[in-house]
Scaffold this active site. Structure first.
Site, PDB file in Angstrom:
ATOM      1  N   THR A 187       0.831  -1.216   0.000  1.00 20.96           N
ATOM      2  CA  THR A 187       0.000   0.000   0.000  1.00 20.96           C
ATOM      3  C   THR A 187       0.868   1.269   0.000  1.00 20.96           C
ATOM      4  OG1 THR A 187      -0.103  -0.234   2.384  1.00 20.96           O
ATOM      5  CG2 THR A 187      -2.009  -1.045   1.157  1.00 20.96           C
ATOM      6  N   ASP A 211       4.021   4.071  -1.161  1.00 18.41           N
ATOM      7  CA  ASP A 211       4.293   4.926  -2.309  1.00 18.41           C
ATOM      8  C   ASP A 211       5.115   4.204  -3.400  1.00 18.41           C
ATOM      9  OD1 ASP A 211       3.886   7.604  -3.142  1.00 18.41           O
ATOM     10  OD2 ASP A 211       6.062   7.892  -2.956  1.00 18.41           O
ATOM     11  N   LEU A 212       6.148   3.483  -2.970  1.00 13.31           N
ATOM     12  CA  LEU A 212       7.019   2.805  -3.951  1.00 13.31           C
ATOM     13  C   LEU A 212       6.229   1.745  -4.731  1.00 13.31           C
ATOM     14  CD1 LEU A 212      10.020   2.359  -4.949  1.00 13.31           C
ATOM     15  CD2 LEU A 212      10.013   0.409  -3.424  1.00 13.31           C
ATOM     16  N   LYS A 239      19.853   0.776 -14.395  1.00 12.00           N
ATOM     17  CA  LYS A 239      19.726   1.716 -15.504  1.00 12.00           C
ATOM     18  C   LYS A 239      20.712   1.256 -16.577  1.00 12.00           C
ATOM     19  CE  LYS A 239      18.420   5.612 -12.588  1.00 12.00           C
ATOM     20  NZ  LYS A 239      17.478   6.649 -12.869  1.00 12.00           N
ATOM     21  N   ASP A 250      20.593   9.333   1.768  1.00  9.48           N
ATOM     22  CA  ASP A 250      19.552   9.009   0.792  1.00  9.48           C
ATOM     23  C   ASP A 250      20.123   8.644  -0.577  1.00  9.48           C
ATOM     24  OD1 ASP A 250      16.897   8.806  -0.234  1.00  9.48           O
ATOM     25  OD2 ASP A 250      17.033  10.829  -1.038  1.00  9.48           O
ATOM     26  N   HIS A 265      23.469   5.293  -4.498  1.00  7.14           N
ATOM     27  CA  HIS A 265      23.593   5.557  -5.942  1.00  7.14           C
ATOM     28  C   HIS A 265      24.958   6.160  -6.301  1.00  7.14           C
ATOM     29  CE1 HIS A 265      19.464   4.736  -5.513  1.00  7.14           C
ATOM     30  NE2 HIS A 265      19.004   5.954  -5.372  1.00  7.14           N
ATOM     31  N   LYS A 315      17.057  18.774 -13.233  1.00 12.27           N
ATOM     32  CA  LYS A 315      17.243  17.356 -12.924  1.00 12.27           C
ATOM     33  C   LYS A 315      18.273  16.822 -13.907  1.00 12.27           C
ATOM     34  CE  LYS A 315      15.086  12.847 -12.325  1.00 12.27           C
ATOM     35  NZ  LYS A 315      15.951  12.381 -11.244  1.00 12.27           N
TER      36      LYS A 315
END
Ligand code: BG6
Length: 471
Positions: free
Chosen positions: A15, A17-18, A190, A243, A248, A336
């Site tokens: 349920t 967000d991701l 990616k 984060d 990353h 971005k």
């Protein structure tokens, strides 16, 4: 995409967000791409809801939805309200999974996807093992010519610092094997990020130049225009370094800086990456917070969480002696963009005047366009002694095409295929957290910056002090 093996996929945090924005659309896309695959999909979360309600909330995130496929999707997706920390609930979930697997003659291969906060990971894994849903060794075959497997996927963040990550690893590996654990980093799926190692090690021209004799500096930019986008509570506890740098960005650095790995896929990469992560050291940095962050709903008025970080790191390895690795990342910036810039040292000038003012750069672009560009110098046409900058451009997106599967679709398919290149090994996680702990221990002052800007004004002095220019 390889043919998917028959399996049960259980998503914890269905349920959230991701799941709504990424995982449910990814599973839908898998069904579209491989309509003949046999999947049993089960969502679990605390709330009492029904599956139609949960999946309908994800519909706006699915592009080109086909009503027929959607109806099939609704039929193979189930929901079981579950308190993940409660063994009785996990036992009930196990019973339901077994009933469904039996009724649908599934093979018994299972993928558990933990799209929940890291503090659930340890207990949940132990509870699944106790309920015999997640087994270290799976004996025999069931309705399948292939080996039956049980794998578990953990979304980042994996821990909050070195100690918590190490404890978590110990807890998880007390009941299952490392080969079953996929601590994933969506950047590693990616296409262009996977391509970094390929560019380096399948072209003879780069490797001889890939060292401090020829490289001046490396810069990694991960800048975002958006702010918090729903992840308020999580972000305020973590900040930009935990984060996106811990995972990353450090993964990008590891791919750029590693020595030749044993192989370019799977297990082969991790040792080479881990070696770099273990030799990274913090040199200097600037933290920032965008103006108005503390007034965002859900954020403490006196929050000192950094929404921006500029860092100078070094790698204590002979290959990288004196080569600084600069990072610039933050939220609510001017654009971005995710790019890696590698600046090569200048050549000796043989022209009487008009020497090249521009160095050679290799720019690996991850966003907005996936591709790479080599900035060179060439003779200005028609002029005998003048140089102009030119570039060789590879538009990687043009090769993959606009219809390339979204990142999470590839990720789920890779885990199902047992492809370990999308997973981060425990040694890499622990080394990354050690560096992050080192950075955070400096308690850098948090400077204010204007939303939509390049970052805090202190970046200018930082560049002057270290004698380089921001890209
Ligand atoms: C996530 C972070 O892991 O990566 C987000 O939690 C960030 O804060 C996102 O926005 C960036 O990913 P991408 O793929 O949009 O560059």
């Amino acid at each position: 995409m390889k043919r998917l093996s028959d399996c049960t996929i259980v998503i914890f945090g269905i349920t959230g967000d991701l799941s709504r924005r990424k995982l449910i659309p990814a599973l839908y896309e898998l069904i579209c791409e491989q309509p003949e695959s046999k999947l049993l999909l089960i969502g679990a979360a605390l709330e009492v809801k029904n599956i139609t309600e949960i999946l309908t909330a994800a519909r706006p995130y699915i592009h080109n939805l086909d009503e027929q496929v959607w109806q099939k999707f609704l039929k193979i997706f189930y929901y079981v309200p579950t308190n993940l920390k409660n063994q009785l609930d996990i036992d009930k979930l196990a019973q339901r999974i077994l009933e469904l697997e039996q009724a649908q003659q599934m093979s018994g291969s299972r993928l558990f996807y933990c799209a929940v906060a890291a503090h659930f990971f340890g207990q949940l894994t132990i509870n699944l093992a106790k309920a015999s849903l997640l087994k270290r060794q799976i004996l025999g075959y069931k309705n399948s010519p292939e080996q039956v497997w049980h794998r578990i996927v953990f979304e980042k963040p994996f821990g909050a610092d070195f100690n918590s990550a190490q404890n978590l690893n110990r807890e998880i590996l007390s009941v299952i094997d490392e080969s079953q654990v996929f601590r994933i980093d969506h950047y590693l799926t990616k296409e262009i990020v996977e391509n970094i190692a390929f560019i380096r090690f399948t072209n003879r021209i780069f490797e001889p130049l890939w060292n401090h004799y020829h490289i001046d500096w490396v810069q990694i930019v991960l800048s975002e225009e958006t702010g918090l986008e729903g992840g308020v509570a999580y972000f305020d506890d973590y900040g930009t370094v935990r984060d996106v740098v811990q995972n990353h960005i450090l993964q990008l650095i590891a791919l750029v800086a590693m020595d030749a790995p044993k192989s370019l896929t799977g297990e082969g990469l991790y040792e080479a990456k881990a070696h770099i992560l273990k030799h990274l050291e913090f040199v200097d940095g600037v933290f920032g917070q965008y103006q108005g962050y503390a007034n965002e709903p859900g954020i403490k008025l006196d929050s000192k969480t950094e929404t921006f970080a500029a860092l100078k790191l070094k790698i204590n390895e002979p290959r990288w002696a004196d080569v600084p690795f600069y990072i610039r990342t933050g939220k609510r910036l001017n654009k971005k963009e995710t790019k890696i810039w590698i600046k090569f040292k200048s050549t000796h000038c043989l022209l009487p005047k008009n020497c090249p003012t521009s160095a050679n750069y290799l720019v690996i672009s991850i966003y907005p366009e996936g591709g790479f560009k080599l900035h060179l110098n060439a003779k200005k046409p028609g002029v005998r002694d003048e140089v102009i900058p030119v570039s060789m451009n590879c538009c990687y997106d043009c090769l993959t095409g606009p219809a390339a599967a979204q990142v999470y679709t590839g990720l789920v398919a890779d885990v199902m295929a047992g492809e370990r290149a999308v997973a981060v090994h425990m040694d890499e996680i622990e080394a990354s957290w050690q560096l992050v702990d080192q950075i955070m221990a400096h308690k850098l002052p948090v400077q204010v910056y204007t939303p939509g800007s390049f970052g805090p004004p202190e970046l200018v002095d930082f560049a002057d002090k270290h004698r380089f220019e921001w890209v």
